[in-house]
Motif scaffolding. Structure first.
Motif, PDB file in Angstrom:
ATOM      1  N   ARG A   1       0.858  -1.184   0.000  1.00  0.00           N
ATOM      2  CA  ARG A   1       0.000   0.000   0.000  1.00  0.00           C
ATOM      3  C   ARG A   1       0.893   1.231   0.000  1.00  0.00           C
ATOM      4  N   GLY A   2       0.304   2.348  -0.358  1.00  0.00           N
ATOM      5  CA  GLY A   2       1.087   3.571  -0.432  1.00  0.00           C
ATOM      6  C   GLY A   2       2.030   3.528  -1.625  1.00  0.00           C
ATOM      7  N   GLU A   3       3.055   4.366  -1.580  1.00  0.00           N
ATOM      8  CA  GLU A   3       4.023   4.417  -2.670  1.00  0.00           C
ATOM      9  C   GLU A   3       5.171   3.460  -2.405  1.00  0.00           C
ATOM     10  N   TYR A   4       5.545   2.719  -3.419  1.00  0.00           N
ATOM     11  CA  TYR A   4       6.664   1.789  -3.327  1.00  0.00           C
ATOM     12  C   TYR A   4       7.201   1.523  -4.720  1.00  0.00           C
ATOM     13  N   THR A   5       8.383   0.968  -4.769  1.00  0.00           N
ATOM     14  CA  THR A   5       8.970   0.531  -6.025  1.00  0.00           C
ATOM     15  C   THR A   5       9.027  -0.990  -5.989  1.00  0.00           C
ATOM     16  N   ALA A   6       8.472  -1.637  -7.009  1.00  0.00           N
ATOM     17  CA  ALA A   6       8.486  -3.093  -7.085  1.00  0.00           C
ATOM     18  C   ALA A   6       9.648  -3.528  -7.968  1.00  0.00           C
ATOM     19  N   PHE A   7      10.473  -4.428  -7.456  1.00  0.00           N
ATOM     20  CA  PHE A   7      11.587  -4.990  -8.211  1.00  0.00           C
ATOM     21  C   PHE A   7      11.237  -6.430  -8.547  1.00  0.00           C
TER      22      PHE A   7
ATOM     23  N   ALA B   1      16.824  -3.622  -1.282  1.00  0.00           N
ATOM     24  CA  ALA B   1      16.943  -3.058   0.066  1.00  0.00           C
ATOM     25  C   ALA B   1      17.954  -1.915   0.088  1.00  0.00           C
ATOM     26  N   LEU B   2      19.029  -2.048  -0.674  1.00  0.00           N
ATOM     27  CA  LEU B   2      20.024  -0.978  -0.747  1.00  0.00           C
ATOM     28  C   LEU B   2      19.425   0.283  -1.374  1.00  0.00           C
TER      29      LEU B   2
ATOM     30  N   ALA C   1       9.938   3.064  -0.132  1.00  0.00           N
ATOM     31  CA  ALA C   1       9.732   1.646   0.156  1.00  0.00           C
ATOM     32  C   ALA C   1       9.980   0.793  -1.086  1.00  0.00           C
ATOM     33  N   SER C   2      10.634  -0.340  -0.891  1.00  0.00           N
ATOM     34  CA  SER C   2      10.921  -1.270  -1.988  1.00  0.00           C
ATOM     35  C   SER C   2      10.267  -2.610  -1.706  1.00  0.00           C
ATOM     36  N   LEU C   3       9.739  -3.203  -2.746  1.00  0.00           N
ATOM     37  CA  LEU C   3       9.116  -4.508  -2.656  1.00  0.00           C
ATOM     38  C   LEU C   3       9.960  -5.463  -3.485  1.00  0.00           C
ATOM     39  N   ASN C   4      10.617  -6.415  -2.829  1.00  0.00           N
ATOM     40  CA  ASN C   4      11.490  -7.353  -3.523  1.00  0.00           C
ATOM     41  C   ASN C   4      10.663  -8.530  -4.029  1.00  0.00           C
TER      42      ASN C   4
END
Length: 91
Positions: free
Chosen positions: A33-39, A56-57, A65-68
């Motif tokens: 939820r919210g803003e994140y970058t999906a990798f 994560a780096l 926020a990053s989503l691995n």
């Protein structure tokens, strides 16, 4: 054949799932939820044998926020076959 380095401690990948996908991604699980970058990607994104994978780096450097969504040995077909993952990546 897989070669694993001998270390005194093991990495806790904390595998998790998102939506109805059966794919296990590198954790820990994050709220989607919210803003994140999906990798998305395979072993390199997952970060096998790496304590802090590149998503994560990047999260640490950018503050976003990053989503691995890295999955070992996964190809693009693993991601496009799951509607929930497509939705997660398009938010």
């Amino acid at each position: 054949m897989s070669v694993e380095p001998r270390t005194t401690r093991s990495i806790d990948y904390a595998p998790c799932r998102y939506g109805s996908s059966k794919i296990r991604f590198r954790g820990p699980a994050r709220k989607v939820r919210g803003e994140y970058t999906a990798f998305i990607g395979g072993t390199e994104t997952f970060g096998r044998f790496i304590e802090t994978p590149y998503p994560a780096l990047i999260e640490h450097r950018t503050g976003r926020a990053s989503l691995n969504l890295g999955c070992q040995t996964a190809g693009i077909d693993a991601f496009v076959s799951s509607p929930d993952l497509i939705d997660i990546c398009s938010m």
